[in-house]
Scaffold this motif. Structure first.
Motif, PDB file in Angstrom:
ATOM      1  N   MET A   1       0.961  -1.240   0.087  1.00 47.36           N
ATOM      2  CA  MET A   1       0.140   0.119  -0.085  1.00 47.36           C
ATOM      3  C   MET A   1       1.176   1.506  -0.293  1.00 47.36           C
ATOM      4  O   MET A   1       2.133   1.387   1.191  1.00 47.36           O
ATOM      5  N   GLY A   2       0.648   2.146  -0.999  1.00 46.87           N
ATOM      6  CA  GLY A   2       1.906   3.127  -0.912  1.00 46.87           C
ATOM      7  C   GLY A   2       1.150   4.343  -0.166  1.00 46.87           C
ATOM      8  O   GLY A   2       0.218   4.049   1.015  1.00 46.87           O
ATOM      9  N   SER A   3       1.898   4.902  -0.045  1.00 45.53           N
ATOM     10  CA  SER A   3       1.907   6.152   1.111  1.00 45.53           C
ATOM     11  C   SER A   3       1.018   7.384   0.841  1.00 45.53           C
ATOM     12  O   SER A   3       1.086   7.684  -0.325  1.00 45.53           O
ATOM     13  N   GLU A   4       0.115   7.971   1.963  1.00 44.55           N
ATOM     14  CA  GLU A   4      -1.448   8.921   1.320  1.00 44.55           C
ATOM     15  C   GLU A   4      -0.037  10.014   0.890  1.00 44.55           C
ATOM     16  O   GLU A   4      -1.068  10.586   0.259  1.00 44.55           O
ATOM     17  N   PHE A   5       0.993  10.537   0.889  1.00 47.30           N
ATOM     18  CA  PHE A   5       1.509  11.324   0.501  1.00 47.30           C
ATOM     19  C   PHE A   5       1.862  11.071  -0.892  1.00 47.30           C
ATOM     20  O   PHE A   5       2.397  11.799  -1.801  1.00 47.30           O
ATOM     21  N   GLU A   6       2.704   9.862  -1.340  1.00 50.76           N
ATOM     22  CA  GLU A   6       3.699   9.662  -2.316  1.00 50.76           C
ATOM     23  C   GLU A   6       4.633  11.150  -2.797  1.00 50.76           C
ATOM     24  O   GLU A   6       5.243  11.165  -3.875  1.00 50.76           O
ATOM     25  N   PHE A   7       6.140  11.509  -1.007  1.00 54.80           N
ATOM     26  CA  PHE A   7       6.176  11.890  -1.692  1.00 54.80           C
ATOM     27  C   PHE A   7       7.354  11.984  -2.233  1.00 54.80           C
ATOM     28  O   PHE A   7       8.244  12.647  -3.007  1.00 54.80           O
ATOM     29  N   VAL A   8       7.756  10.677  -2.564  1.00 60.19           N
ATOM     30  CA  VAL A   8       8.868   9.847  -2.634  1.00 60.19           C
ATOM     31  C   VAL A   8       9.087   9.935  -3.927  1.00 60.19           C
ATOM     32  O   VAL A   8      10.736  10.324  -5.526  1.00 60.19           O
ATOM     33  N   LYS A   9       7.996  10.310  -4.723  1.00 63.04           N
ATOM     34  CA  LYS A   9       7.432  10.403  -6.060  1.00 63.04           C
ATOM     35  C   LYS A   9       7.611  12.102  -6.523  1.00 63.04           C
ATOM     36  O   LYS A   9       7.056  12.293  -8.003  1.00 63.04           O
ATOM     37  N   ARG A  10       7.594  12.644  -5.777  1.00 63.61           N
ATOM     38  CA  ARG A  10       7.088  13.748  -6.637  1.00 63.61           C
ATOM     39  C   ARG A  10       8.335  14.867  -5.145  1.00 63.61           C
ATOM     40  O   ARG A  10       8.303  15.722  -5.991  1.00 63.61           O
ATOM     41  N   LEU A  11       9.187  14.261  -4.834  1.00 64.98           N
ATOM     42  CA  LEU A  11      10.135  15.269  -4.715  1.00 64.98           C
ATOM     43  C   LEU A  11      11.722  14.501  -5.117  1.00 64.98           C
ATOM     44  O   LEU A  11      11.784  13.411  -5.016  1.00 64.98           O
ATOM     45  N   ASN A  12      12.909  15.184  -5.336  1.00 64.54           N
ATOM     46  CA  ASN A  12      13.924  14.583  -5.466  1.00 64.54           C
ATOM     47  C   ASN A  12      15.347  14.322  -4.992  1.00 64.54           C
ATOM     48  O   ASN A  12      15.069  15.498  -4.302  1.00 64.54           O
ATOM     49  N   PHE A  13      15.223  13.540  -4.240  1.00 64.31           N
ATOM     50  CA  PHE A  13      15.887  12.814  -2.925  1.00 64.31           C
ATOM     51  C   PHE A  13      17.455  13.069  -3.791  1.00 64.31           C
ATOM     52  O   PHE A  13      18.529  12.719  -3.103  1.00 64.31           O
ATOM     53  N   ASP A  14      18.107  12.691  -4.634  1.00 63.09           N
ATOM     54  CA  ASP A  14      19.169  12.261  -5.083  1.00 63.09           C
ATOM     55  C   ASP A  14      19.908  14.437  -4.717  1.00 63.09           C
ATOM     56  O   ASP A  14      19.594  14.860  -5.006  1.00 63.09           O
ATOM     57  N   ASP A  15      21.588  13.481  -5.270  1.00 63.72           N
ATOM     58  CA  ASP A  15      22.269  14.692  -4.762  1.00 63.72           C
ATOM     59  C   ASP A  15      22.553  15.281  -5.766  1.00 63.72           C
ATOM     60  O   ASP A  15      22.996  14.624  -6.742  1.00 63.72           O
ATOM     61  N   ILE A  16      22.979  16.928  -5.888  1.00 68.47           N
ATOM     62  CA  ILE A  16      23.297  17.655  -6.752  1.00 68.47           C
ATOM     63  C   ILE A  16      24.124  17.940  -6.079  1.00 68.47           C
ATOM     64  O   ILE A  16      24.739  18.600  -5.300  1.00 68.47           O
ATOM     65  N   ASP A  17      25.233  18.949  -7.551  1.00 64.61           N
ATOM     66  CA  ASP A  17      26.334  19.815  -7.231  1.00 64.61           C
ATOM     67  C   ASP A  17      25.432  20.975  -6.585  1.00 64.61           C
ATOM     68  O   ASP A  17      24.639  21.856  -7.336  1.00 64.61           O
ATOM     69  N   LEU A  18      25.773  21.183  -5.215  1.00 66.54           N
ATOM     70  CA  LEU A  18      25.455  22.503  -4.629  1.00 66.54           C
ATOM     71  C   LEU A  18      26.876  23.067  -4.564  1.00 66.54           C
ATOM     72  O   LEU A  18      27.282  24.042  -3.264  1.00 66.54           O
ATOM     73  N   ILE A  19      27.435  24.004  -5.169  1.00 64.78           N
ATOM     74  CA  ILE A  19      28.672  24.282  -5.105  1.00 64.78           C
ATOM     75  C   ILE A  19      28.502  25.276  -4.944  1.00 64.78           C
ATOM     76  O   ILE A  19      27.503  26.370  -5.949  1.00 64.78           O
ATOM     77  N   ALA A  20      28.942  27.015  -4.452  1.00 59.25           N
ATOM     78  CA  ALA A  20      28.361  27.541  -3.547  1.00 59.25           C
ATOM     79  C   ALA A  20      28.416  28.622  -5.063  1.00 59.25           C
ATOM     80  O   ALA A  20      28.944  28.654  -5.745  1.00 59.25           O
ATOM     81  N   PRO A  21      27.243  29.025  -5.092  1.00 59.08           N
ATOM     82  CA  PRO A  21      27.371  29.956  -6.802  1.00 59.08           C
ATOM     83  C   PRO A  21      28.336  31.796  -6.618  1.00 59.08           C
ATOM     84  O   PRO A  21      29.244  30.894  -7.896  1.00 59.08           O
ATOM     85  N   GLU A  22      29.333  31.318  -5.699  1.00 54.20           N
ATOM     86  CA  GLU A  22      30.229  32.376  -6.161  1.00 54.20           C
ATOM     87  C   GLU A  22      31.183  32.113  -6.507  1.00 54.20           C
ATOM     88  O   GLU A  22      31.914  32.374  -7.128  1.00 54.20           O
ATOM     89  N   ASP A  23      31.387  30.469  -5.789  1.00 57.15           N
ATOM     90  CA  ASP A  23      32.613  29.979  -5.792  1.00 57.15           C
ATOM     91  C   ASP A  23      32.811  29.479  -7.934  1.00 57.15           C
ATOM     92  O   ASP A  23      33.765  29.469  -8.256  1.00 57.15           O
ATOM     93  N   VAL A  24      31.738  28.880  -8.332  1.00 57.92           N
ATOM     94  CA  VAL A  24      31.406  29.174  -9.541  1.00 57.92           C
ATOM     95  C   VAL A  24      32.194  29.921 -10.157  1.00 57.92           C
ATOM     96  O   VAL A  24      32.668  30.398 -11.435  1.00 57.92           O
ATOM     97  N   PHE A  25      31.642  31.511  -9.953  1.00 55.68           N
ATOM     98  CA  PHE A  25      31.887  33.027 -10.391  1.00 55.68           C
ATOM     99  C   PHE A  25      33.025  33.026 -10.759  1.00 55.68           C
ATOM    100  O   PHE A  25      33.860  33.526 -11.060  1.00 55.68           O
ATOM    101  N   LYS A  26      34.060  32.411  -9.466  1.00 57.37           N
ATOM    102  CA  LYS A  26      34.979  32.702  -8.791  1.00 57.37           C
ATOM    103  C   LYS A  26      35.671  31.551 -10.055  1.00 57.37           C
ATOM    104  O   LYS A  26      37.250  32.113 -10.572  1.00 57.37           O
TER     105      LYS A  26
END
Length: 180
Positions: A1-26
């Motif tokens: 039986m699925g979750s009442e919320f189904e957040f796993v389908k609606r939210l992205n839990f993958d790790d992504i590249d979160l380098i600080a924007p100022e470091d991308v500029f630099k």
């Protein structure tokens, strides 16, 4: 039986590249300086003032007291300016954009100098507010800004200012007397 919320389908839990924007500029701007023989400097500095776009209020680092406020509390806003300069003439800088982001680092909101925005959008009087959802999108936007006709014109001007200093060393320590 699925979750009442189904957040796993609606939210992205993958790790992504979160380098600080100022470091991308630099990172990109360090390569800019190398590409321009050390003459053109790209600078990223924290900005504490108020910013206004062509279309009205954009953002401010100042906090405004509100008696009734819903939504995010304790949100930290990070506000920076990106500008070009040359080391030989300290009195001049060309501000290319402001950028702001919150606790999650992305999205990054940019307000871009009007002529640069027009070059990017290839239309006059275009919107100069851009949103970059990822590091990759931010990097692409930085490269677009650096390759606009307006920014290339400014870089050429900075190279010529540097040439004037090389040919006239008497102006080296007294930039107020440079013959512009």
């Amino acid at each position: 039986m699925g979750s009442e919320f189904e957040f796993v389908k609606r939210l992205n839990f993958d790790d992504i590249d979160l380098i600080a924007p100022e470091d991308v500029f630099k990172d990109i701007l360090s390569r800019l300086q190398n590409e321009t023989k050390g003459i053109v400097q790209g600078n990223v500095k924290e900005y504490l003032g108020y910013v206004k776009s062509r279309f009205g209020s954009f953002f401010s680092s100042k906090e405004y007291a509100e008696t009734r406020r819903l939504g995010a509390q304790g949100e930290k806003r990070n506000l920076f300016e990106f500008y070009l300069s040359t080391g030989c003439y300290q009195n001049y800088k060309f501000r290319v954009c402001f950028f702001e982001y919150g606790l999650g680092r992305y999205p990054v909101q940019l307000i871009v100098e009007e002529d640069v925005a027009d070059d990017i959008n290839m239309v006059l009087e275009s919107d100069n507010v851009f949103i970059c959802e990822t590091r990759k999108a931010l990097k692409e936007m930085i490269l677009k800004m650096l390759n606009t006709k307006r920014v290339l014109t400014i870089m050429q001007e900075l190279i010529r200012i540097n040439q004037i200093y090389k040919e006239n060393p008497q102006y080296k320590n007294n930039s107020d007397n440079i013959p512009f």
